[in-house]
Design a protein around this motif. Structure first.
Motif, short mmCIF file in Angstrom:
data_model
loop_
_atom_site.label_atom_id
_atom_site.label_comp_id
_atom_site.label_asym_id
_atom_site.label_seq_id
_atom_site.Cartn_x
_atom_site.Cartn_y
_atom_site.Cartn_z
N LEU A 1 0.83 -1.21 0.00
CA LEU A 1 0.00 0.00 0.00
C LEU A 1 0.86 1.25 0.00
O LEU A 1 0.56 2.23 -0.67
CB LEU A 1 -0.92 -0.01 1.21
N PHE A 2 1.95 1.21 0.77
CA PHE A 2 2.83 2.38 0.79
C PHE A 2 3.44 2.60 -0.60
O PHE A 2 3.62 3.75 -1.03
CB PHE A 2 3.94 2.20 1.84
N ALA A 3 3.75 1.51 -1.30
CA ALA A 3 4.30 1.66 -2.65
C ALA A 3 3.29 2.36 -3.55
O ALA A 3 3.64 3.30 -4.27
CB ALA A 3 4.66 0.29 -3.23
N VAL B 1 3.16 6.05 -2.61
CA VAL B 1 4.29 6.86 -3.09
C VAL B 1 4.14 7.15 -4.57
O VAL B 1 4.31 8.29 -5.02
CB VAL B 1 5.62 6.13 -2.82
N TYR C 1 1.43 7.23 -6.52
CA TYR C 1 0.35 8.15 -6.90
C TYR C 1 0.51 9.53 -6.28
O TYR C 1 0.12 10.52 -6.86
CB TYR C 1 -1.01 7.53 -6.55
N ARG C 2 1.11 9.58 -5.13
CA ARG C 2 1.32 10.91 -4.55
C ARG C 2 2.34 11.68 -5.36
O ARG C 2 2.20 12.89 -5.59
CB ARG C 2 1.78 10.79 -3.11
N GLY D 1 -5.05 13.66 14.93
CA GLY D 1 -4.04 13.90 15.96
C GLY D 1 -4.46 13.30 17.29
O GLY D 1 -3.65 12.67 17.99
N LEU E 1 -6.70 4.93 -1.26
CA LEU E 1 -5.57 4.52 -0.42
C LEU E 1 -5.85 4.82 1.05
O LEU E 1 -5.49 4.04 1.93
CB LEU E 1 -4.30 5.24 -0.88
N ILE F 1 1.83 5.59 13.17
CA ILE F 1 2.78 6.70 13.28
C ILE F 1 3.16 7.21 11.89
O ILE F 1 3.36 8.40 11.69
CB ILE F 1 4.02 6.25 14.08
N PHE F 2 3.22 6.29 10.92
CA PHE F 2 3.50 6.73 9.56
C PHE F 2 2.24 7.19 8.83
O PHE F 2 2.27 8.14 8.05
CB PHE F 2 4.19 5.61 8.77
N PHE G 1 -0.39 8.65 9.93
CA PHE G 1 -0.93 9.95 10.35
C PHE G 1 -0.34 11.11 9.53
O PHE G 1 -1.09 11.83 8.87
CB PHE G 1 -0.72 10.14 11.86
N PRO G 2 0.98 11.31 9.51
CA PRO G 2 1.47 12.43 8.70
C PRO G 2 1.25 12.21 7.20
O PRO G 2 0.98 13.16 6.47
CB PRO G 2 2.97 12.49 9.03
N LEU G 3 1.34 10.96 6.74
CA LEU G 3 1.24 10.74 5.30
C LEU G 3 -0.17 10.95 4.78
O LEU G 3 -0.37 11.31 3.62
CB LEU G 3 1.71 9.33 4.94
N LEU H 1 -1.67 15.12 7.03
CA LEU H 1 -0.98 16.41 7.14
C LEU H 1 -0.35 16.86 5.84
O LEU H 1 0.52 17.73 5.82
CB LEU H 1 0.11 16.32 8.22
N ARG I 1 -1.42 20.77 4.75
CA ARG I 1 -1.70 21.74 5.83
C ARG I 1 -0.95 23.05 5.63
O ARG I 1 -1.43 24.09 6.04
CB ARG I 1 -1.27 21.15 7.17
#
Lengths: 118, 551, 220
Positions: free
Chosen positions: C45-47, C50, C52-53, C73, C153, C207-208, C210-212, C215, C218
């Protein structure tokens, strides 16, 4: 901080118990909360291209703390260190090689790539 | 350690892992790695012949240029299900599930796998996955090719993609559990004195295989999950109309599926290492090189997947990198082949049935491997991509390599597993039949592919007829070659001669220390290992050693 | 499993291990091997993320701004808190204090439930705003283009994460019952520790995530 009674049983892994003291847990907990706040705070600032690397840097630091202390890797045998590392190494391989394709598709001009030309 | 009331009865010939309990329950709820190995043997054999049935139909259709036996749609389903069944339900679990399960713990002097219940669970998961996939076949089959390429599988195919995908998804977890179990077993269950560099190469090969299973299979699982989401909800991940990229599916799919090729061949290489040493009566040449080449293949296998995608719209620059890395895989593979050949050199080679399969393997794997280098060439691949050249290449590895090794290993360890000898003359005969049938089937396919016959078509121009007829004729010989061992091996269970503890005079804990067949906990007492693997001839007096060499 | 082989065995030692230490190390390594598979499971999923982003940075930033970073948060803090209570449960298990084990496990489960509750609120907002990928997807009133990929995603990643939490909470409840039954009163039972590794891993993924996910846009 850690209670010293009743330890050193069950075969004595690494010469004692495998966890860390309560103090370490509190400290890591605090650091994780601070890290979360920091992530949110810094996401509001415009750092140009650096927003994502900074966010990921903080996330990696938090993750490292969790792995080392909450997951007890710091006090574990070498093979556990290896196991903890190898997953991330192969994750990097998966991401790295996949990106290497997308990052270089446009280098060849005859290539009209629908994904990147938008 | 084992000073129990049972110890005496364990020594009696009657009490082994088979005779200890005959009930159904005792088999279906067993946590004994040997019994689980037998369960796997039964199931992979079933799937092998199911996959073989599809192959028979394919070759029958291709015996004539016209599409006369089946229509194109049916043909698509046949080759898809042939591939699916053979890869996910035979090749991947065959050697690790059967021989690995049975012998890895014995070879390192353990009583069982590290997680006996997980081991049983892995078989059940495999069977559930198999049942779901079988259901998909009964419901009318699937026609996407075993690779499930999007967007065909996600959007356009009308066949049972979702059900099949669920079956493969489930089976993947069986593979993960087996791999995880072997990894921990090798790390933590070795007997006193069994250092890493005293382990048989079969164990090293299984260790490397397990690494791939653990690292690769989850990516297949998530890929299939994304495919299912795309098919069911149309979320756009692989759909260009919505901004997605079908090539991403191929990246994720081959991240598992290329290393999966090494899941299939590495255990086979482990078998070959055992057999070469045992029937040359020689220490394996370059032990540590063979051991590390397994690990090297496992790791390099994760860096080459893009060579399946040279013509898929992947960046040419990424293609160059993948091409170069693919060539590198030849190095550890060649290290193995050369070391086996060097082990044969001046050995006292005994041409028993398992050794016949070994010699077959060496030749066929070499051809399969070298033609892999053709395919790793960016330029040449344009010519032979998606032709019968590719089909012939991977069958030389998978059938000429993995299946040959599986049969060789099965013959070699059969006496240990069941306490019965198979008929040797018949064994040699069928090994020759398999070799001839195999080459007749697949060598013409190299020529066909090079001449330009594409794969996955049910009809072809007349000029390809002769080679296709040869191939179909070879397939019928190959089929006989596979049926024969099944018949005589089953026959031997009842009528075969009783096997002694070490009928080959081979080295290794499974022959030297474990009774035939082994008791439930494998050894009468935990073995203590004092020498390295393959210490052939070391313990013979000098004159006998000379005799061994020059017979 | 039958543990009847051998007479002089230690309680809680399975028949095929030599001693508790070997058993413990095997369990730990096995759990880590499982976590490796989890890393790569999410890795796919992370692949996709990355790829598409990188391809659609603006669409991803816009789509991300539709998420409620405040709730995200809070959820991050809740999950970190649950990791902390989990580590206290493990700490108690090492000392074999069954009431403390029970208490901290339940604290973890409750925090996990809070997380899932907040997640439910977030999901239902998305439902109301037609942000569920599929034929009915609308982004700011128009059929979304690549914004839909972000939400695909988002749901795949957070959904899979939530699924892992549900499994984890089930395991923790089961272990809390075992703790009260006294199953962790003797040395050699490290199920709480193993469950802890799993729970921390789930925290790690978030933890990964959340920011990905929350945020991205922002700062703009």
């Amino acid at each position: 901080m850690s209670s010293s009674h009743e330890s050193h049983e069950a075969g004595g892994h690494d010469g004692g118990e495998h966890g860390h003291g309560l103090g370490a847990y509190f400290a890591v907990f605090g650091a994780l909360l601070v890290g979360t706040w920091l992530t949110v705070w810094i996401a509001e600032k415009d750092l140009g291209a650096w927003n994502t690397p900074v966010a990921l840097g903080i996330a990696c630091t938090k993750a490292t703390l969790v792995v080392l202390y909450f997951m007890h890797v710091r006090a574990s045998s070498k093979v556990v260190w290896l196991a903890a590392a190898i997953g991330f190494v192969f994750l990097v391989i998966l991401l790295g090689f996949t990106i290497s394709d997308y990052a270089t598709r446009e280098w060849l001009e005859i290539y009209s790539d629908p994904l990147l030309s938008r | 350690m084992n000073a129990t009331p049972n110890a005496a009865s364990l020594r009696a010939p009657r009490d082994n892992y088979i005779t200890t309990d005959y009930s159904w329950r005792s088999w279906l709820l067993t946590v004994d790695h040997k019994r689980i190995g037998i369960l796997y043997l039964l199931s992979v054999t079933g799937f092998f012949f199911l996959g073989g049935l599809f192959a028979v139909l394919l070759r029958l259709e291709l015996a004539t240029p016209q599409g006369d036996l089946v229509q194109a749609e049916t043909y698509n389903k046949l080759f898809t299900m042939h591939g699916l069944v053979m890869i996910f339900f035979f090749l991947v679990p065959s050697i690790p599930g059967v021989l690995g399960n049975f012998f890895v713990p014995i070879m390192i002097g353990a009583k069982d796998m590290a997680f006996p219940r997980l081991n049983l669970l892995s078989w059940y998961v495999y069977m559930i996955g198999g049942a779901v996939s079988f259901l998909a076949i009964v419901m009318g089959g699937v026609d996407t090719g075993w690779t499930f390429y999007a967007p065909y599988s996600s959007t356009y195919s009308n066949s049972n993609v979702a059900v099949t995908a669920v079956g493969v998804f489930i089976t993947g977890f069986s593979s993960i559990l087996t791999g995880l179990n072997i990894l921990v077993t090798v790390h933590k269950m070795r007997a006193p004195g069994m250092t890493w560099f005293r382990m048989p190469l079969f164990v090293w090969a299984h260790y490397a295989t397990s690494l791939i299973m653990v690292l690769g299979t989850p990516v297949l699982a998530i890929t299939i999950l994304l495919l299912a989401l795309e098919r069911l909800f149309h979320i756009g991940i692989f759909d260009p109309k919505l901004g997605g990229d079908p090539v991403l599916f191929q990246h994720l799919f081959w991240f598992y599926s290329h290393p999966a090729v090494y899941i299939m061949i590495l255990p086979a290489m482990g078998v070959i290492s055992e057999l070469v040493a045992a029937f040359s009566r020689k220490r394996i040449f370059g032990y540590s090189f063979v051991a590390f080449s397994s690990l090297a293949i496992a790791v390099l296998g994760f860096l080459v997947w893009g060579h399946h995608m040279f013509l898929s719209g992947q960046s040419v620059y990424a293609g160059v990198v993948f091409s170069v890395l693919s060539f590198l895989v030849a190095i550890p593979s060649a290290v193995k082949v050369f070391n086996w050949a060097a082990t044969l050199y001046k050995g006292s080679v005994q041409l028993s049935t398992p050794m016949m399969y070994v010699l077959g393997f060496l030749g066929l794997f070499t051809i399969g491997g070298l033609t892999g280098l053709f395919l790793a060439c960016l330029g040449l691949d344009v010519h032979v991509h998606d032709t019968y050249f590719v089909v012939a290449h991977f069958h030389y590895i998978m059938v000429g390599g993995a299946v040959m090794a599986f049969l060789g290993g099965l013959h070699y360890w059969w006496p240990k597993m069941f306490g019965k000898m198979y008929p040797e003359a018949l064994g040699k005969f069928s090994a020759v039949v398999v070799f001839i049938g195999f080459n007749l089937t697949f060598f013409p396919q190299f020529l066909l592919g090079y001449l330009g016959m594409p794969r996955r078509y049910h009809a072809y121009p007349d000029e390809f007829a002769v080679l296709n007829v040869l191939s179909s004729a070879g397939a019928s010989i190959l089929g006989i070659g596979y049926l024969l061992p099944m018949v005589y091996l089953i026959w031997s269970l009842r009528y075969g001669k009783d096997a002694v503890q070490n009928p080959w005079g081979a080295k290794g804990l499974e022959w030297e220390k474990a009774p035939t067949p082994p008791p439930t906990f494998n050894f009468e007492s935990t073995p203590v290992v004092t020498q390295e693997a393959y210490a052939y001839a070391d313990d013979l007096p000098a004159d006998e050693r000379a005799e061994v060499r020059y017979v | 499993m039958s543990d009847s082989h051998g007479g002089a065995h230690v309680a809680n030692l399975a028949h095929h291990f030599e001693d508790l230490e070997q058993q413990r190390e095997a369990h730990t390594l096995g759990m880590w091997a499982f976590l490796i598979t989890e890393i790569l499971f999410f890795g796919g999923l992370f692949a996709a993320y990355v790829v598409y982003r990188t391809a659609y940075p603006e669409a991803f930033a816009n789509a991300s701004n539709q998420l409620d970073a405040r709730l995200g948060g809070i959820n991050t803090a809740v999950l970190i808190g649950s990791s902390f209570t989990m580590v206290l449960a493990v700490h108690a298990a090492e000392r074999r204090r069954k009431r403390a084990i029970f208490g901290w496990l339940w604290a973890t489960v409750v925090l996990g439930a809070v997380f899932l509750g907040v997640k439910y609120v977030e999901y239902s907002h998305k439902w109301e705003h037609h942000l569920i990928p599929g034929p009915n997807f609308l982004f700011e009133g128009a059929p979304g283009g690549s914004e839909q990929l972000f939400f695909a995603l988002y749901f795949a990643m957070t959904g899979l994460h939530a699924f892992h939490m549900v499994i984890g909470a089930g395991v923790l409840i089961w272990l809390s019952v075992l703790a009260l039954k006294g199953r962790f009163d003797l040395p050699g039972r490290n199920a709480v520790e193993m469950a802890g590794l799993y729970w921390h891993f789930v925290d790690l993924v978030w933890i990964f995530l959340f920011p990905l996910l929350y945020l991205l846009g922002r700062h703009a």
